[in-house]
Design a protein around this motif. Structure first.
Motif, PDB file in Angstrom:
ATOM      1  N   ARG A  92       4.692  -4.027  -2.491  1.00 40.01           N
ATOM      2  CA  ARG A  92       5.255  -2.933  -3.274  1.00 40.01           C
ATOM      3  C   ARG A  92       4.612  -2.942  -4.653  1.00 40.01           C
ATOM      4  O   ARG A  92       3.879  -3.873  -5.003  1.00 40.01           O
ATOM      5  CB  ARG A  92       6.761  -3.081  -3.359  1.00 40.01           C
ATOM      6  CG  ARG A  92       7.257  -4.363  -4.030  1.00 40.01           C
ATOM      7  CD  ARG A  92       8.770  -4.381  -4.008  1.00 40.01           C
ATOM      8  NE  ARG A  92       9.344  -5.603  -4.520  1.00 40.01           N
ATOM      9  CZ  ARG A  92       9.549  -5.852  -5.809  1.00 40.01           C
ATOM     10  NH1 ARG A  92       9.165  -4.978  -6.725  1.00 40.01           N
ATOM     11  NH2 ARG A  92      10.109  -6.993  -6.195  1.00 40.01           N
ATOM     12  N   GLU A  93       4.883  -1.939  -5.430  1.00 35.98           N
ATOM     13  CA  GLU A  93       4.201  -1.810  -6.715  1.00 35.98           C
ATOM     14  C   GLU A  93       4.410  -3.043  -7.598  1.00 35.98           C
ATOM     15  O   GLU A  93       5.531  -3.539  -7.735  1.00 35.98           O
ATOM     16  CB  GLU A  93       4.703  -0.567  -7.460  1.00 35.98           C
ATOM     17  CG  GLU A  93       4.032   0.711  -6.999  1.00 35.98           C
ATOM     18  CD  GLU A  93       4.313   1.860  -7.928  1.00 35.98           C
ATOM     19  OE1 GLU A  93       3.621   2.873  -7.837  1.00 35.98           O
ATOM     20  OE2 GLU A  93       5.228   1.738  -8.763  1.00 35.98           O
TER      21      GLU A  93
ATOM     22  N   GLY B  55       7.795  -4.708 -11.059  1.00 36.00           N
ATOM     23  CA  GLY B  55       7.437  -3.623 -10.147  1.00 36.00           C
ATOM     24  C   GLY B  55       8.339  -2.430 -10.306  1.00 36.00           C
ATOM     25  O   GLY B  55       9.182  -2.370 -11.206  1.00 36.00           O
ATOM     26  N   ASP B  56       8.180  -1.471  -9.394  1.00 32.92           N
ATOM     27  CA  ASP B  56       8.942  -0.230  -9.491  1.00 32.92           C
ATOM     28  C   ASP B  56      10.414  -0.429  -9.163  1.00 32.92           C
ATOM     29  O   ASP B  56      11.273   0.324  -9.619  1.00 32.92           O
ATOM     30  CB  ASP B  56       8.336   0.829  -8.569  1.00 32.92           C
ATOM     31  CG  ASP B  56       8.192   0.326  -7.139  1.00 32.92           C
ATOM     32  OD1 ASP B  56       8.291  -0.895  -6.938  1.00 32.92           O
ATOM     33  OD2 ASP B  56       7.960   1.155  -6.231  1.00 32.92           O
ATOM     34  N   VAL B  57      10.741  -1.446  -8.370  1.00 29.80           N
ATOM     35  CA  VAL B  57      12.142  -1.700  -8.016  1.00 29.80           C
ATOM     36  C   VAL B  57      12.576  -3.082  -8.515  1.00 29.80           C
ATOM     37  O   VAL B  57      13.381  -3.754  -7.895  1.00 29.80           O
ATOM     38  CB  VAL B  57      12.348  -1.592  -6.486  1.00 29.80           C
ATOM     39  CG1 VAL B  57      12.188  -0.166  -6.035  1.00 29.80           C
ATOM     40  CG2 VAL B  57      11.393  -2.516  -5.741  1.00 29.80           C
TER      41      VAL B  57
ATOM     42  N   TYR C  32      -1.828  -0.436  -7.773  1.00 29.08           N
ATOM     43  CA  TYR C  32      -0.776  -1.440  -7.974  1.00 29.08           C
ATOM     44  C   TYR C  32      -0.035  -1.826  -6.690  1.00 29.08           C
ATOM     45  O   TYR C  32       1.049  -2.390  -6.750  1.00 29.08           O
ATOM     46  CB  TYR C  32       0.253  -0.958  -9.013  1.00 29.08           C
ATOM     47  CG  TYR C  32      -0.345  -0.597 -10.331  1.00 29.08           C
ATOM     48  CD1 TYR C  32      -0.902  -1.566 -11.153  1.00 29.08           C
ATOM     49  CD2 TYR C  32      -0.374   0.731 -10.755  1.00 29.08           C
ATOM     50  CE1 TYR C  32      -1.457  -1.233 -12.380  1.00 29.08           C
ATOM     51  CE2 TYR C  32      -0.937   1.077 -11.969  1.00 29.08           C
ATOM     52  CZ  TYR C  32      -1.488   0.089 -12.775  1.00 29.08           C
ATOM     53  OH  TYR C  32      -2.040   0.431 -13.964  1.00 29.08           O
ATOM     54  N   ARG C  33      -0.617  -1.580  -5.537  1.00 30.86           N
ATOM     55  CA  ARG C  33       0.082  -1.862  -4.277  1.00 30.86           C
ATOM     56  C   ARG C  33      -0.620  -2.921  -3.430  1.00 30.86           C
ATOM     57  O   ARG C  33      -0.240  -3.137  -2.289  1.00 30.86           O
ATOM     58  CB  ARG C  33       0.251  -0.572  -3.462  1.00 30.86           C
ATOM     59  CG  ARG C  33       1.195   0.418  -4.115  1.00 30.86           C
ATOM     60  CD  ARG C  33       1.522   1.575  -3.193  1.00 30.86           C
ATOM     61  NE  ARG C  33       2.490   2.463  -3.805  1.00 30.86           N
ATOM     62  CZ  ARG C  33       3.807   2.300  -3.757  1.00 30.86           C
ATOM     63  NH1 ARG C  33       4.311   1.244  -3.121  1.00 30.86           N
ATOM     64  NH2 ARG C  33       4.631   3.158  -4.320  1.00 30.86           N
TER      65      ARG C  33
ATOM     66  N   TYR D 149       3.000  -4.247 -11.453  1.00 28.87           N
ATOM     67  CA  TYR D 149       2.268  -3.718 -12.593  1.00 28.87           C
ATOM     68  C   TYR D 149       1.346  -4.737 -13.242  1.00 28.87           C
ATOM     69  O   TYR D 149       0.312  -4.381 -13.793  1.00 28.87           O
ATOM     70  CB  TYR D 149       3.250  -3.168 -13.630  1.00 28.87           C
ATOM     71  CG  TYR D 149       4.107  -2.058 -13.089  1.00 28.87           C
ATOM     72  CD1 TYR D 149       3.561  -1.072 -12.268  1.00 28.87           C
ATOM     73  CD2 TYR D 149       5.463  -2.000 -13.364  1.00 28.87           C
ATOM     74  CE1 TYR D 149       4.349  -0.047 -11.756  1.00 28.87           C
ATOM     75  CE2 TYR D 149       6.260  -0.978 -12.864  1.00 28.87           C
ATOM     76  CZ  TYR D 149       5.695  -0.008 -12.052  1.00 28.87           C
ATOM     77  OH  TYR D 149       6.469   0.989 -11.541  1.00 28.87           O
TER      78      TYR D 149
END
Length: 479
Positions: free
Chosen positions: A214-215, A236-238, A190-191, A217
């Motif tokens: 960045r990640e 994403g993660d953030v 996912y990056r 999904y």
């Protein structure tokens, strides 16, 4: 003063009847609305009117006159069963079964995009992008690059763009125009994002383009076309981000979101076209609706987000009191600058320029993204040469003179023909002891595809010709 006597038997010359003048008829017909039933209804009045509205030159002028194709409805259903909800009343209403023929409805495909008269599907089991034109029933299957069907990269989305270079071309009449498909994928960690562009003119995919990120999904939300670039929102993660693909530069870029946003779900965001043609962002947070614009600073040339408008949803004309967390942004119309919102009181469309709204009710809506479908679609078959028998949809205006097979019957015949073809292939595979899965061989499918594209003028090679070509290829491989 003497009066001249009229000669016996002579009659004054009369002007031709207005409705018998082809030029005048063309001028009148050009002003009529471009709804699906307009031209079919004119064509059944008389042979002269039919000749006028089926003339290719008139059809081009009709599209040029209106420029913007009408909105026919919404395509829904990212996964599983797809559905079409017509936005028109009878006799222009298009039933779901007529828009999507049975074979399209029965296939297990994801809907990725709907633009310039085409709907983009992805058949994961076959590894193919399927482009379907509902107005003509035409379809094209494109095998995706092998790197997108491996274990390291997965197909997450695709977009279609008409690339016609004809002067005065009107999008919505793109049935035979060249197009491009932008395929998007994400790595298994996912990056990293990947893209490749397919050209209908060359029939091949371009280079694989990638970007570290960045990640992210998924990229399941439909793209937005702004200028010469496509934009996808990704979670994403953030938090969410925006992925940009520049069609001219063939490059990917990451765009960060404005800081300090308050929203509850991924579907609370939508990339939109800003007032000055720049990238914009719509954000829905409970009762509040915000519109942002990405501008480039005159001082340092750095792009940043600027809040343009904040609106309380219950003050938008016609919406009234609304729910909170259940409000979601379900789709966006790039042409009319309209956004679709799901609320407790129904599904609403809001024109972002005027903030006027219309409640579409609660019936016949899915919980997936809505893709507006626009096209100069007619309920009959048009564009044939003059003096050919023209037909119309039997549900519009009954006629004792013109007869045409109903469109759903045409789709049924097409399905039966495909079934007969499948059985004929099955008999050949069985009689020659060839396993059926050999039909999925990329070399076999490539040969079939090339044969179909060459048309009927080219004859399928015989066994001797194939053996000869195989020997020639073997000689070329020798040192």
């Amino acid at each position: 003063m003497t009066r001249r006597r009229r000669r016996r038997g002579a009659r004054p010359a009369s002007a031709p009847a207005a409705l018998e003048d082809d030029d005048l008829l063309r001028k009148i017909f050009l002003l009529l609305p471009p709804q699906p039933s307009t031209l079919p209804r004119l064509s059944v009045v008389c042979k002269q009117w039919r000749d006028v509205v089926t003339d290719p030159q008139f059809l081009r002028g009709f599209r040029d006159q209106h420029r913007k194709p009408p909105l026919l409805g919404l395509v829904m259903g990212h996964t599983g069963h797809r559905y079409f909800r017509s936005d028109l009343d009878p006799p222009d209403h298009i039933p779901h079964e007529r828009f999507f023929p049975r074979d399209i409805r029965s296939m297990n495909m994801d809907i990725f995009d709907c633009r310039h008269g085409r709907v983009v599907f992805f058949a994961q089991q076959l590894g193919e992008v399927v482009l379907f034109d509902p107005a003509t029933g035409g379809r094209r299957c494109v095998v995706v690059p092998p790197v997108f069907t491996g274990k390291e990269i997965g197909v997450f989305n695709a977009a279609v763009i008409c690339v016609s270079g004809d002067e005065g071309h009107v999008h919505g009449d793109c049935h035979t125009s060249p197009f491009q498909v932008v395929l998007m994928g994400i790595s298994d960690d996912y990056r990293q994002a990947f893209a490749s562009v397919y050209s209908s003119e060359s029939g091949i995919w371009g280079d694989i383009i990638s970007i570290e990120n960045r990640e992210m999904y998924d990229l399941r939300q439909p793209s937005t076309l702004i200028g010469n670039a496509l934009y996808w929102l990704f979670p994403g993660d953030v938090g969410e981000g925006i992925l940009e693909f520049d069609l001219g530069r063939q490059s990917l870029a990451n765009i960060e979101m404005p800081h300090g946003l308050e929203y509850y779900r991924h579907r609370s965001l939508q990339v939109i076209l800003a007032d000055d043609g720049c990238v914009g962002l719509a954000i829905l947070s409970c009762y509040k609706f915000e519109m942002w614009e990405r501008k480039v600073s005159c001082d340092d040339g750095v792009a940043g987000w600027v809040l343009q408008k904040t609106i309380q949803l219950n003050t938008i004309l016609g919406l009234g009191p609304m729910g909170g967390l259940h409000n979601l942004l379900m789709g966006y119309d790039e042409v009319d600058h309209v956004i679709y919102i799901r609320t407790d009181i129904g599904f609403c469309m809001v024109r972002l320029e005027s903030m006027q709204s219309r409640n579409l009710g609660k019936e016949n809506f899915s919980n997936t993204a809505y893709l507006p479908y626009r096209s100069f679609y007619t309920a009959g078959t048009f564009g044939k040469p003059k003096h050919e028998d023209q037909g119309m949809d039997a549900d519009l205006v009954p006629s004792r003179v013109l007869k045409q097979t109903r469109i759903d019957v045409m789709f049924k015949k097409e399905t039966e023909t495909r079934s007969k073809l499948s059985k004929a292939w099955a008999k050949w595979f069985r009689s020659n002891g060839v396993p059926g899965n050999k039909a999925d061989c990329p070399h076999f499918r490539s040969a079939l595809k090339l044969t179909q594209e060459l048309g009927t003028r080219f004859i399928v090679p015989t066994g001797n010709e194939i053996d000869g070509a195989d020997l020639d290829a073997s000689d070329e491989e020798l040192p």
